[in-house]
Write a protein that holds these residues in place. Sequence first.
Motif: not given
Length: 334
Positions: A240-257
Amino acid sequence: MSGALVARALRDPASVLALDAAGWTALLCAARAETLIGSLAYRVEGLEIPEAAARVLADARAAAEQGRMAALWEAEMARRALAPSGMPVVLLKGTAFVASGLAAGQGRQIGDLDILVPRDRIEEAEALLLSAGWEWVKPDPYDDAYYRRWMHELPPLIHRTRDRMIDVHHTILPLTARVTPDAAALIASAVPLGNGLSVLPPEGMIVHAAAHLFADGDLQGGLRNLWDIHCLRGEFGGMEFDLALAACAAQHGLTREVERSLRLSAYLFGEGAAVTLADRVYVRRLLARDGWGQRTRKLTESAFYLRGHWLRMPPLMLARHLWTKWRKGYRPAG
């Protein structure tokens, strides 16, 4: 590489039991240089280690506790200064960790107080802090103008009597950076602490750490940032946390980082992870310390210094900025 000793000791504290005198010197010097000696001290507490090393680590634990109390007091002073405005004030980095009682805060060395406030209220925050005793660290007109026009924070302030610095952010990356996080969304996601201050949620903390590490700067302090990320993931991780983290990273344009930060933190501090060829270049930079904790691989360091600036600004602006700083006598830290 003594940086590798630090990573191994944090990953597997019992590994220090095999160190000789030279190994202990290398470990302690590198841990101090990476501002991880407090974290190391807590990790190896209770092990049978040499008396001289034990004294150094006991001092580090005491210093970390003193730093924790000082950081919390400084946060309270900032809260009091900004309270009349009613604006949201979000603690960032080490102070957020200790204020929340997180594992990432255990032994964490904390320098400046970092806070995040809304951009449209940054001048109000500045005025209130100046009236409460903070003053400018950078009197140079070029630096002041550069911060105000292009950076993600005010020029740094220091309190005239407590000698403590505060960095007032209105977002988490420079305005010229190629990535533009949604600062308003970060502030909206903040978790209240019940004392008038807030912190980012754990996924936001990781996104911020990854942004600072891989989308801004030259990886200075990178080993500590990866340890922060490892601790946060260990405390909150799960599907559940990893999904929230992935969504947060995508929202801010920081998925790769964020993905790179998770690979490298697992590679250095966890059970190991598959890393790319490019990741290994980052590891080379992160672990480059000699037996006295001094930086090695100067060419790699200089390349990351230029990379950090390249990420921050367009080419012509970068050339002007580096030329101006060079004329003023600035050189990358050696």
